[in-house]
Design a protein around this motif. Structure first.
Motif, PDB file in Angstrom:
ATOM      1  N   ASP A  92       0.849  -1.180   0.000  1.00  0.00           N
ATOM      2  CA  ASP A  92       0.000   0.000   0.000  1.00  0.00           C
ATOM      3  C   ASP A  92       0.895   1.244   0.000  1.00  0.00           C
ATOM      4  O   ASP A  92       2.093   1.172   0.264  1.00  0.00           O
ATOM      5  CB  ASP A  92      -0.896  -0.020   1.244  1.00  0.00           C
ATOM      6  N   VAL A 132      -6.125   2.085 -10.852  1.00  0.00           N
ATOM      7  CA  VAL A 132      -5.897   2.403  -9.442  1.00  0.00           C
ATOM      8  C   VAL A 132      -5.822   3.910  -9.231  1.00  0.00           C
ATOM      9  O   VAL A 132      -6.416   4.449  -8.291  1.00  0.00           O
ATOM     10  CB  VAL A 132      -4.613   1.707  -8.945  1.00  0.00           C
ATOM     11  N   SER A 133      -5.112   4.625 -10.091  1.00  0.00           N
ATOM     12  CA  SER A 133      -4.977   6.067  -9.900  1.00  0.00           C
ATOM     13  C   SER A 133      -6.310   6.786 -10.076  1.00  0.00           C
ATOM     14  O   SER A 133      -6.553   7.820  -9.457  1.00  0.00           O
ATOM     15  CB  SER A 133      -3.940   6.641 -10.868  1.00  0.00           C
ATOM     16  N   SER A 159      -8.348   5.541  -6.662  1.00  0.00           N
ATOM     17  CA  SER A 159      -7.697   5.565  -5.362  1.00  0.00           C
ATOM     18  C   SER A 159      -7.703   6.948  -4.738  1.00  0.00           C
ATOM     19  O   SER A 159      -7.721   7.970  -5.427  1.00  0.00           O
ATOM     20  CB  SER A 159      -6.253   5.068  -5.498  1.00  0.00           C
ATOM     21  N   ARG A 178      -5.575   9.736  -3.184  1.00  0.00           N
ATOM     22  CA  ARG A 178      -4.178  10.153  -3.285  1.00  0.00           C
ATOM     23  C   ARG A 178      -3.802  10.908  -2.017  1.00  0.00           C
ATOM     24  O   ARG A 178      -4.476  11.846  -1.612  1.00  0.00           O
ATOM     25  CB  ARG A 178      -3.962  11.027  -4.517  1.00  0.00           C
ATOM     26  N   LEU A 185      -0.330   6.832  -3.758  1.00  0.00           N
ATOM     27  CA  LEU A 185      -1.676   6.301  -3.889  1.00  0.00           C
ATOM     28  C   LEU A 185      -1.954   5.264  -2.815  1.00  0.00           C
ATOM     29  O   LEU A 185      -1.032   4.611  -2.319  1.00  0.00           O
ATOM     30  CB  LEU A 185      -1.859   5.635  -5.258  1.00  0.00           C
ATOM     31  N   ARG A 186      -3.220   5.107  -2.474  1.00  0.00           N
ATOM     32  CA  ARG A 186      -3.634   3.954  -1.698  1.00  0.00           C
ATOM     33  C   ARG A 186      -3.776   2.780  -2.670  1.00  0.00           C
ATOM     34  O   ARG A 186      -4.716   2.730  -3.447  1.00  0.00           O
ATOM     35  CB  ARG A 186      -4.967   4.210  -0.993  1.00  0.00           C
ATOM     36  N   VAL A 187      -2.808   1.863  -2.650  1.00  0.00           N
ATOM     37  CA  VAL A 187      -2.864   0.701  -3.542  1.00  0.00           C
ATOM     38  C   VAL A 187      -3.389  -0.475  -2.728  1.00  0.00           C
ATOM     39  O   VAL A 187      -2.715  -1.483  -2.541  1.00  0.00           O
ATOM     40  CB  VAL A 187      -1.479   0.405  -4.154  1.00  0.00           C
ATOM     41  N   SER A 188      -4.579  -0.318  -2.199  1.00  0.00           N
ATOM     42  CA  SER A 188      -5.157  -1.333  -1.323  1.00  0.00           C
ATOM     43  C   SER A 188      -6.049  -2.269  -2.135  1.00  0.00           C
ATOM     44  O   SER A 188      -6.311  -2.059  -3.322  1.00  0.00           O
ATOM     45  CB  SER A 188      -5.952  -0.675  -0.205  1.00  0.00           C
ATOM     46  N   TYR A 215      -8.994  -1.032  -4.326  1.00  0.00           N
ATOM     47  CA  TYR A 215      -8.669  -0.382  -5.592  1.00  0.00           C
ATOM     48  C   TYR A 215      -8.077  -1.371  -6.589  1.00  0.00           C
ATOM     49  O   TYR A 215      -8.308  -1.238  -7.801  1.00  0.00           O
ATOM     50  CB  TYR A 215      -7.720   0.783  -5.348  1.00  0.00           C
TER      51      TYR A 215
END
Length: 543
Positions: A435, A481-482, A485, A487, A493-496, A499
């Protein structure tokens, strides 16, 4: 009608006044045009403020009456403009009279029309008593939940089901306005676009996707759309009843002006699906389909990115539908106890090599020698009597573990972690995705580590994980994701998992062996440009 007050009793108007040429753009997008016979319909402005919108509406109605041979004096019901502030009502009436008399309407007629058209009231209280509208336009008030009197807030929420959570008052204005639209009507508002992104907008998004269609979304974050600077994120949104079709998506930059706005209105009216922009201050594109899932946030991005996203989401299956499972590492509630490099005396069977987002942040996993002290097995929570070493270790930290909410629940075992630990996760081949990164950063784990809560993990019986890793590194996967998500202030970014689930993938079986091998090589080499080029081919996109 009761005024909107804060909790000290002071009146809170949430008034931010729109520039005239922006109001004209909103009216154009709503289809409130003098070439149409406006006197036979009803136009509503829910919060007229100083009269910018209603005065322009009056001028357009007058022009329409003269064009079609209608008597403006008979159009007493053609406009309904409401405001809670008596001063705003008086100012709006004066401006309407000024505009009408300037164009030759007798003063007594102008005053009669202004009194009929502009009324004082709380729109959220009186909306149910207003007529069905062909056009609803304006700039609804922006009042945060903490600035609304509790009694008024309770009254609004009882009437308007979309005002849940921390919904600002404009959410209720949009819901009430949608309920007033005729089957062929159109709503055009300029207001904050946070309802499209935030949790508090979920009910409103679901209402829109359930019975309405978004026709246009014009982002104006960098435009001076109001008479004063505001800390909001404005957008013009155009919505109509009925099934969703194509939508105009545009983003205006600094320099967007009245002339560019007229070009944008023409682009929307003409419906030219081949058009891509109307000038350097404005990027615009048509999507063949707006986003139809209201339960999650609607994406952000350039018009071209949103158009591409819409196409990809309609053409490909989601990551999970394509055969990829997504999990999240375990939360313990006390990492300092459960994750340690020195678990003295704990039975080896109770230890799993753990890995954090930091350790998975490079090209390969850089394990720092820490273990997860695991109180679970395949059947559930273990009995401490069966593991004296584990009992001794956890008993030494019992006061700290008892501070956790999970340990204070009735009949709770004080030694449990918040999340259940599944030992087979450690043994599985998986991609680990940290993340809080600037982009998706998949790292391969060949069944050695247990991920902690700052990591998502992806497994699949369908995909070669190196091929999947190559696709996830690509700009196409990162576009998903972008766009969805959150930011962070750091730019990360939240890469959870929530997303990652928004990513859509081509079918693995349709990728030829050469494409698979090339994606795997790009993943092994951490070659993002190569992965992005290959991904465009895999998705059938042009360079």
């Amino acid at each position: 009608m009761d005024a909107v007050t804060d909790r000290t009793g002071a009146v809170v108007l949430g008034a931010v006044f729109t520039r005239r040429w922006i109001a004209d753009l909103v009216l154009d997008l709503a289809g409130y045009l003098p070439t149409d016979r406006l006197a036979t319909g009803v136009a509503i402005e829910p919060a007229c403020g100083p009269g910018t919108f209603v005065a322009s509406m009056a001028e357009r109605l007058l022009e329409s009456c003269r064009h079609h041979g209608d008597d403006i004096a008979q159009a007493v019901d053609a406009i309904v403009a409401v405001d809670i502030d008596s001063g705003a009502v008086a100012g709006s009436r004066d401006l309407v009279v000024e505009r009408l008399t300037h164009h030759g309407v007798p003063t007594h007629t102008a005053r009669t029309l202004a009194r009929s058209w502009v009324r004082q009231g709380d729109f959220l209280d009186i909306a149910a008593d207003l007529p069905t509208a062909n056009w609803i336009v304006g700039n609804p008030p922006y009042v945060r939940i903490e600035n609304i009197d509790r009694d008024a807030l309770h009254r609004y929420r009882a009437r308007w089901s979309t005002m849940t959570g921390r919904a600002d008052i404009y959410v209720g204005f949009i819901e009430a306005s949608l309920d007033l639209l005729s089957p062929s009507g159109r709503l055009a508002f300029i207001c904050a676009d946070r309802w499209m992104r935030n949790q508090y907008g979920t009910k409103l998004r679901e209402k829109v996707t359930g019975s309405f269609a978004v026709e246009a979304c014009i982002v104006l974050h960098e435009v001076d759309a109001f008479e004063e600077k505001v800390a909001a994120y404005p957008a013009i949104t155009v919505i109509r009843p009925g099934p969703q079709g194509s939508a105009l998506v545009a983003e205006a930059a600094d320099g967007f002006d009245e002339q560019t706005a007229r070009g944008l209105a023409r682009l929307f009216t003409d419906g030219d699906l081949s058009a891509r922009s109307v000038g350097p201050p404005l990027s615009a594109s048509w999507t063949s389909q707006w986003f139809t899932d209201g339960s999650t946030s609607w994406p952000t991005g350039t018009p071209q990115e949103l158009t591409l996203l819409s196409t990809l989401e309609r053409s490909f299956r989601t990551l999970e539908q394509a055969g990829v499972s997504i999990g999240v590492g375990a939360a313990t509630g006390a990492d300092a106890v459960y994750i340690t490099g020195q678990p003295t005396g704990v039975e080896p069977s109770r230890l799993l090599r753990s890995v954090s987002a930091r350790e998975a942040g490079g090209d390969t996993i850089a394990w720092e020698g820490r273990f997860l002290v695991n109180p679970w097995d395949e059947d559930g929570l273990v009995e401490l009597d069966d593991y004296p070493g584990l009992r001794s270790y956890l008993e030494a930290h019992r006061p700290r573990l008892l501070e956790r909410h999970v340990a204070r629940q009735p009949n709770a075992a004080w030694w449990r972690t918040i999340d259940r630990v599944k030992p087979d996760v450690a043994r599985a081949n998986k991609l680990l995705v940290p993340d809080l990164k600037s982009r998706i950063h998949p790292v391969l784990d060949s069944g050695e580590y247990y991920p902690m809560h700052s990591l998502a993990y992806l497994t699949s019986d369908t995909w070669d994980l190196s091929v999947l890793g190559g696709l996830l590194m690509s700009d196409i996967a990162n576009l998903f994701v972008s766009a969805y998500s959150v930011r962070m202030a750091t730019g990360r970014l939240r890469v959870s998992a929530q997303y990652l689930r928004r990513i859509h993938l081509p079918d693995y079986d349709l990728l030829d062996p050469e494409m698979r091998a090339a994606l795997a090589r790009a993943f092994a080499a951490r070659d993002i440009p190569a992965a992005s080029t290959l991904a465009r081919q895999a998705y059938g996109l042009s360079p």
